[in-house]
Structure formats: structure tokens, C-alpha cells
Design an enzyme around this catalytic site. Structure first.
Site, PDB file in Angstrom:
ATOM      1  N   ASP A 174       1.056  -1.276  -0.074  1.00  0.00           N
ATOM      2  CA  ASP A 174      -0.030   0.044   0.143  1.00  0.00           C
ATOM      3  C   ASP A 174       0.797   1.414   0.009  1.00  0.00           C
ATOM      4  O   ASP A 174       2.307   0.954   0.243  1.00  0.00           O
ATOM      5  CB  ASP A 174      -0.831  -0.047   1.325  1.00  0.00           C
ATOM      6  N   HIS A 175       0.163   2.300  -0.083  1.00  0.00           N
ATOM      7  CA  HIS A 175       1.010   3.720   0.162  1.00  0.00           C
ATOM      8  C   HIS A 175       0.925   4.262   1.596  1.00  0.00           C
ATOM      9  O   HIS A 175      -0.519   5.109   1.780  1.00  0.00           O
ATOM     10  CB  HIS A 175       0.775   4.496  -1.090  1.00  0.00           C
ATOM     11  N   HIS A 200      -5.069   4.184   0.355  1.00  0.00           N
ATOM     12  CA  HIS A 200      -6.146   3.635  -0.372  1.00  0.00           C
ATOM     13  C   HIS A 200      -5.508   2.963  -1.617  1.00  0.00           C
ATOM     14  O   HIS A 200      -6.239   3.143  -2.616  1.00  0.00           O
ATOM     15  CB  HIS A 200      -7.443   4.464  -0.364  1.00  0.00           C
ATOM     16  N   HIS A 201      -4.401   2.498  -1.559  1.00  0.00           N
ATOM     17  CA  HIS A 201      -4.079   1.783  -2.915  1.00  0.00           C
ATOM     18  C   HIS A 201      -3.290   0.593  -2.749  1.00  0.00           C
ATOM     19  O   HIS A 201      -2.137   0.226  -2.966  1.00  0.00           O
ATOM     20  CB  HIS A 201      -2.494   2.638  -3.511  1.00  0.00           C
ATOM     21  N   PRO A 202      -4.097  -0.440  -2.142  1.00  0.00           N
ATOM     22  CA  PRO A 202      -3.728  -1.734  -2.054  1.00  0.00           C
ATOM     23  C   PRO A 202      -3.477  -2.418  -3.178  1.00  0.00           C
ATOM     24  O   PRO A 202      -4.170  -2.637  -4.148  1.00  0.00           O
ATOM     25  CB  PRO A 202      -4.634  -2.404  -1.075  1.00  0.00           C
TER      26      PRO A 202
END
Length: 334
Positions: free
Chosen positions: A64-65, A257-259
Site C-alpha cells: 500500500d502507500h 487507499h492503494h492496496p
């Protein structure tokens, strides 16, 4: 029946006569595969799920980020967008944009962004974006509080996020090395999976985040922000050591919110690979995964456009279309 995807629970088995394509995202796709008996054998057995295919990589390699919100006071609160969270003002600027195409709603939510390199000039490790308000995401239990009811706009329009006047620099770690996991909490499909992002298990990630905080302090001290930015509110001027910065990051880190990568593609000899080069689940007939879970690695930016590209490529492969000729974007731009 060519391809069958069996799920436990009240629905029983869901079967298809043609190819099944999972597009449930980095959390939903591995969960569905594991519920169907495709995943780490020992983990499936713990939940009483019959193992159809032992694929250890399902639900692993989660990337993720992580991001840390650095917050500064805003000397003139009128410059903040926070005032527009009130429902009547939100409706007013929305109507203005709809009718005239201008006003605060016509501008990006994030005012500006910086891609900052620590080691490799061609591959920045950090993305930093600024918004003229300090945002707090309320816990679910707080969204029905008296405070929330006083400002019903945050409940209706921003999913519980509340804002206060200020400047917020979100420091986003673009190339994390720490890998998390998605695991079943129950064999019941209605039970959400257990998600462990495992942020900062690789010490390089924390070192990069701390370097980002120190860089932002230099940015905030520049003359361009004189008369605009006030005191640092988070982590606060008292934080000066790496230990203090680390404590602040761990206390306030949030997901970007970048999984991605929980059903990653890979070579035949890669034990963590779930998918082959055509996004097909290894060892299962007529089953593909087409979403962010297929990423081999995290990308240095938002994954939205790459997800669209993967979907387009998958459509071509499913329909048997030949690959288009290679293009150099630099030549197109010229």
C-alpha cells in the site's frame, strides 16, 4: 461446467459455464479465492475449507502507500477550504460549479503535489500533496456523535471526514518495501477479511518517511509561505529526533487507499506467484483475476490508470486480439 468457483456460506456453490473473472480488488479477490479453496493450504485448513489448489501467494505480498499528515496552522482561516464542509455551503459551491463551471468546486481538492527523490532522481520515493485544510477521519463510532449531528454535511458528503482550517502536507511513501497480508477471519463470506498492512516492518520505509518530514520542514520555512503558514501542529516543533518523528508517524499513519499485489502475477518458478502472464490463476481452469491484486509490485503513483490498462489488456487477451504495436509516448507527444 468448464470453470467453477465454489464459495462456502449461505449461497452454497456459484458455478459458471464460461470463464470466471474476479475483479474484487486487492482485498476481495484473495478473500474469494481462499473461500473457494484456492490459497495457502495450512490457512485454509484452519478454517475448515477444503483445499482445491495450494497457492501460498494468495493474500500475501500486500503493498500500500502509507501516508503521514503533517499539519501547519493557517494564519488566515478564510483561506481554508474547511468552511465548505457545512452542508449548505457544499451545496452552494456545487450548484455554482454546475451552473457556471467555476468557484471552489472547480479546483482540485489537493492544491499541489510534489514528487520528491531521496536516492534515485528517476524514481521518486515520496509524493507530497497539499490541501488548505487539516482533515481528520473520524472513527465509525464517532460518526453518529452529537458533534457529527451538529455538522450533518460531514456525515452526508465526506464519509465522516472532518476538516479544520490549516495546511496539510500528506507525505506518501511511493515505493514501500514492507509487505502485509490479507487472511480469512472466518469461512463466512459475509465476514470481512483480516488485513495486516505491516507498515514499516522494513526499516528503510520509516527512514524515508522521516526524511520526508525533515524535507517538508524546509519547504514550510521558505519565504513563499511567510505570512501564510503558522506554527507546526503535527508532529509539532518539539519533535526533533528520529525517535520522536517515528513515534508521530506510527501514531498518525494512514492508508493511501492503494492496496495491490495480493494475487500477484509472476514467473513459473516464482513460489509467490498466483497468476500467470495472462492473469490466469495457476492450476485452475477458466479463472482469471483482473484488478490491482495482480500487480507484480507497487507503482510510484496512483494505481487507477494502471488498473484501467490491465483491464484493457485482459479484454484483448480474453478476446484473442493481437497486441497493438509498441508506441513511444515521447514520440506521440512530439
Amino acid at each position: 461446467v468448464i470453470g467453477a468457483l465454489a464459495m462456502t456460506g449461505g449461497l452454497g456453490a456459484i458455478r459458471a459455464r464460461r470463464e470466471v473473472i474476479l475483479c474484487l480488488g486487492a482485498f476481495g479477490s484473495p478473500q474469494t479465492l481462499m473461500l473457494s479453496g484456492i490459497g495457502p493450504a495450512a490457512h485454509l485448513s484452519e478454517h475448515g475449507i477444503a483445499v482445491r489448489r495450494d497457492l501460498p501467494g494468495v493474500g500475501g505480498s500486500l503493498l500500500d502507500h502509507p501516508q503521514y499528515p503533517m499539519k501547519l496552522d493557517l494564519l488566515d482561516p478564510k483561506l481554508s477550504l474547511a468552511r465548505f464542509q457545512r452542508v449548505d455551503r457544499a451545496v452552494a459551491i456545487g450548484l455554482r460549479y454546475f451552473l457556471a463551471g467555476d468557484g471552489p468546486a472547480a479546483a482540485p481538492f489537493w492544491s499541489s503535489a510534489l514528487f520528491h527523490s531521496l536516492r534515485d532522481p528517476d524514481n521518486p520515493e515520496l509524493e507530497i500533496y497539499l490541501t488548505p485544510m487539516c482533515v481528520t477521519e473520524e472513527q465509525a463510532s464517532e460518526r453518529l456523535s452529537f458533534k457529527a449531528l451538529l455538522n450533518i454535511g460531514t456525515l452526508m458528503l465526506s464519509r465522516g471526514k472532518t476538516a479544520a482550517p490549516g495546511l496539510q502536507f500528506d507525505i506518501c511513501l511511493l515505493r514501500p518495501r514492507s509487505e502485509g497480508s490479507v487472511r480469512l477471519a472466518s469461512p463466512d463470506p459475509d465476514t470481512p477479511p483480516t488485513i495486516d498492512p505491516a507498515w514499516f516492518t522494513d526499516p528503510t520505509d520509516m527512514a524515508d518517511m522521516i526524511a520526508g518530514i525533515r524535507h517538508l520542514r524546509r519547504v514550510a520555512s521558505q519565504s513563499a509561505l511567510a505570512g501564510v503558514a503558522g506554527a507546526e501542529m503535527q508532529p509539532g516543533p518539539e519533535a526533533e529526533t528520529d525517535e520522536a518523528f517515528e513515534a508521530a508517524v506510527r501514531a498518525h499513519v494512514a492508508t493511501g487507499h492503494h492496496p495491490v499485489s495480493t494475487c500477484r502475477m509472476g514467473a513459473d518458478d516464482d513460489p509467490r506467484a498466483v497468476l500467470d502472464a495472462e492473469l490466469r490463476v495457476r492450476g485452475i481452469e477458466a479463472l482469471r483475476v483482473v484488478d490491482a491484486s495482480s500487480f507484480v509490485d507497487q507503482i510510484g503513483g496512483n494505481p487507477g490508470a494502471p488498473i484501467l490498462m490491465i483491464a484493457e489488456k485482459a479484454a484483448d487477451m480474453i478476446l484473442g486480439r493481437p497486441a497493438p504495436p509498441a508506441e513511444d509516448p515521447r514520440e506521440i507527444a512530439a
